[in-house]
Design an enzyme around this catalytic site. Structure first.
Site, PDB file in Angstrom:
ATOM      1  N   PRO A  11      -3.231  -1.755  14.308  1.00  0.00           N
ATOM      2  CA  PRO A  11      -2.972  -3.192  14.215  1.00  0.00           C
ATOM      3  C   PRO A  11      -1.669  -3.556  13.524  1.00  0.00           C
ATOM      4  O   PRO A  11      -1.289  -2.945  12.521  1.00  0.00           O
ATOM      5  CB  PRO A  11      -4.168  -3.727  13.418  1.00  0.00           C
ATOM      6  CG  PRO A  11      -4.766  -2.544  12.767  1.00  0.00           C
ATOM      7  CD  PRO A  11      -4.477  -1.370  13.652  1.00  0.00           C
ATOM      8  N   ASN A  12      -1.039  -4.557  14.093  1.00  0.00           N
ATOM      9  CA  ASN A  12       0.182  -5.198  13.582  1.00  0.00           C
ATOM     10  C   ASN A  12       1.456  -4.388  13.784  1.00  0.00           C
ATOM     11  O   ASN A  12       2.549  -4.883  13.518  1.00  0.00           O
ATOM     12  CB  ASN A  12       0.032  -5.587  12.091  1.00  0.00           C
ATOM     13  CG  ASN A  12      -1.052  -6.617  11.892  1.00  0.00           C
ATOM     14  OD1 ASN A  12      -1.031  -7.651  12.555  1.00  0.00           O
ATOM     15  ND2 ASN A  12      -2.012  -6.339  11.023  1.00  0.00           N
ATOM     16  N   ARG A  19       9.213  -8.480  11.516  1.00  0.00           N
ATOM     17  CA  ARG A  19       8.713  -9.039  10.254  1.00  0.00           C
ATOM     18  C   ARG A  19       8.821  -7.969   9.174  1.00  0.00           C
ATOM     19  O   ARG A  19       8.742  -6.779   9.472  1.00  0.00           O
ATOM     20  CB  ARG A  19       7.232  -9.438  10.373  1.00  0.00           C
ATOM     21  CG  ARG A  19       6.913 -10.377  11.477  1.00  0.00           C
ATOM     22  CD  ARG A  19       6.847 -11.826  10.975  1.00  0.00           C
ATOM     23  NE  ARG A  19       7.093 -12.763  12.073  1.00  0.00           N
ATOM     24  CZ  ARG A  19       6.209 -13.058  13.028  1.00  0.00           C
ATOM     25  NH1 ARG A  19       5.041 -12.510  13.009  1.00  0.00           N
ATOM     26  NH2 ARG A  19       6.518 -13.894  13.993  1.00  0.00           N
ATOM     27  N   TYR A  24       9.010  -2.202   6.353  1.00  0.00           N
ATOM     28  CA  TYR A  24       8.760  -1.334   7.509  1.00  0.00           C
ATOM     29  C   TYR A  24      10.011  -0.989   8.314  1.00  0.00           C
ATOM     30  O   TYR A  24       9.926  -0.298   9.319  1.00  0.00           O
ATOM     31  CB  TYR A  24       7.703  -1.982   8.414  1.00  0.00           C
ATOM     32  CG  TYR A  24       6.356  -2.106   7.734  1.00  0.00           C
ATOM     33  CD1 TYR A  24       5.628  -0.966   7.415  1.00  0.00           C
ATOM     34  CD2 TYR A  24       5.823  -3.336   7.369  1.00  0.00           C
ATOM     35  CE1 TYR A  24       4.400  -1.050   6.771  1.00  0.00           C
ATOM     36  CE2 TYR A  24       4.598  -3.444   6.724  1.00  0.00           C
ATOM     37  CZ  TYR A  24       3.901  -2.295   6.431  1.00  0.00           C
ATOM     38  OH  TYR A  24       2.693  -2.373   5.784  1.00  0.00           O
ATOM     39  N   ASN A  76      -1.028   6.603  14.076  1.00  0.00           N
ATOM     40  CA  ASN A  76      -0.800   5.676  12.961  1.00  0.00           C
ATOM     41  C   ASN A  76      -1.844   4.583  13.110  1.00  0.00           C
ATOM     42  O   ASN A  76      -1.654   3.625  13.868  1.00  0.00           O
ATOM     43  CB  ASN A  76       0.617   5.097  12.987  1.00  0.00           C
ATOM     44  CG  ASN A  76       0.881   4.219  11.763  1.00  0.00           C
ATOM     45  OD1 ASN A  76      -0.042   3.897  11.015  1.00  0.00           O
ATOM     46  ND2 ASN A  76       2.132   3.841  11.553  1.00  0.00           N
ATOM     47  N   ALA A  79      -3.780  -0.338   9.184  1.00  0.00           N
ATOM     48  CA  ALA A  79      -4.770  -0.725   8.162  1.00  0.00           C
ATOM     49  C   ALA A  79      -6.131  -0.062   8.385  1.00  0.00           C
ATOM     50  O   ALA A  79      -6.884   0.170   7.422  1.00  0.00           O
ATOM     51  CB  ALA A  79      -4.913  -2.238   8.134  1.00  0.00           C
ATOM     52  N   GLU A 100      -1.720  12.569  11.474  1.00  0.00           N
ATOM     53  CA  GLU A 100      -1.685  11.205  10.926  1.00  0.00           C
ATOM     54  C   GLU A 100      -0.258  10.894  10.488  1.00  0.00           C
ATOM     55  O   GLU A 100       0.365  11.696   9.781  1.00  0.00           O
ATOM     56  CB  GLU A 100      -2.633  11.146   9.727  1.00  0.00           C
ATOM     57  CG  GLU A 100      -2.634   9.817   9.000  1.00  0.00           C
ATOM     58  CD  GLU A 100      -3.550   9.819   7.770  1.00  0.00           C
ATOM     59  OE1 GLU A 100      -4.196  10.871   7.493  1.00  0.00           O
ATOM     60  OE2 GLU A 100      -3.613   8.788   7.094  1.00  0.00           O
ATOM     61  N   HIS A 102       2.381   7.747   8.916  1.00  0.00           N
ATOM     62  CA  HIS A 102       2.644   6.413   8.372  1.00  0.00           C
ATOM     63  C   HIS A 102       4.135   6.269   8.133  1.00  0.00           C
ATOM     64  O   HIS A 102       4.782   7.209   7.653  1.00  0.00           O
ATOM     65  CB  HIS A 102       1.886   6.186   7.059  1.00  0.00           C
ATOM     66  CG  HIS A 102       0.416   6.303   7.235  1.00  0.00           C
ATOM     67  ND1 HIS A 102      -0.330   5.316   7.832  1.00  0.00           N
ATOM     68  CD2 HIS A 102      -0.438   7.309   6.953  1.00  0.00           C
ATOM     69  CE1 HIS A 102      -1.579   5.707   7.894  1.00  0.00           C
ATOM     70  NE2 HIS A 102      -1.678   6.923   7.369  1.00  0.00           N
ATOM     71  N   ARG A 109       2.052   2.917  -2.788  1.00  0.00           N
ATOM     72  CA  ARG A 109       1.836   1.484  -2.588  1.00  0.00           C
ATOM     73  C   ARG A 109       0.564   1.043  -3.327  1.00  0.00           C
ATOM     74  O   ARG A 109       0.229   1.609  -4.345  1.00  0.00           O
ATOM     75  CB  ARG A 109       1.783   1.190  -1.079  1.00  0.00           C
ATOM     76  CG  ARG A 109       3.108   1.537  -0.368  1.00  0.00           C
ATOM     77  CD  ARG A 109       3.089   1.189   1.103  1.00  0.00           C
ATOM     78  NE  ARG A 109       2.906  -0.242   1.297  1.00  0.00           N
ATOM     79  CZ  ARG A 109       2.740  -0.810   2.490  1.00  0.00           C
ATOM     80  NH1 ARG A 109       2.733  -0.064   3.584  1.00  0.00           N
ATOM     81  NH2 ARG A 109       2.572  -2.118   2.600  1.00  0.00           N
TER      82      ARG A 109
END
Ligand code: CA2
Length: 151
Positions: A11-12, A19, A24, A76, A79, A100, A102, A109
């Site tokens: 998501p996103n 954004r 990112y 990835n 969330a 995995e 990211h 974080r």
């Protein structure tokens, strides 16, 4: 026929480059896809590149990769990494290696990002290196598959 690597984004991640570039980066998801396709060519893989904002769709694609006998998955889960037992179960139910990835260092974080359900069943984890992490994950899958790499 070339072996296939599924690159699955959660998501996103469709917002990449548009954004929060300070967090990112400026690369868009289309840039990440292009990077993955270049890495796929180098390592002799067909790339299936997907993004969804829906947990169940990510689960279905993990199952699809398993049924298709893919060489592996670069995931990835965004969330959902930190919440999804459904994605953990889907990975546990297949035999292919899952790397995995990211973009950011999830350990540097907020504390809730340090928990990854995906890590518990992933073959390997790459985080904090931005989009190049995807290319490294594809190279890693080539190493695991004993795939010939173009120099
Ligand atoms: O660092 C990563 O790749 C993450 O998977 C990104 C997720 C975050 O929830 C994970 O903890 C770490 C967030 C993806 C959201 O992507 C956006 C991109 C641009 C603008 C807003 C969100």
């Amino acid at each position: 026929m070339k072996p296939t690597v599924y690159v699955i984004n959660g998501p996103n991640l469709n917002l990449l480059g548009n954004r929060e570039p300070e967090k990112y980066g400026r690369a868009t998801l289309a840039d990440v896809e292009a990077l993955c396709r270049t890495a796929g060519e180098r390592h002799g893989f067909e790339i299936v590149f997907r993004q969804s904002n829906h947990e169940g769709e990510l689960v279905s694609w993990i199952q699809e990769a398993g049924r298709a006998g893919a060489a592996g998955i670069v995931l990835n889960a965004a969330a959902y990494t930190h919440t999804s037992v459904a994605i953990l179960d889907a990975i546990a139910a297949i035999t292919l290696p899952v790397i995995e990835v990211h973009l950011t260092n999830i350990h540097a974080r907020e504390p809730f990002r340090r928990t990854s359900y995906v890590s518990q069943v992933a073959k390997g984890v790459i985080c904090g290196l931005g989009p190049q992490g995807y290319g490294l994950a594809i190279a890693g899958l080539a190493g695991l598959a004993g795939q010939e790499t173009r120099t």
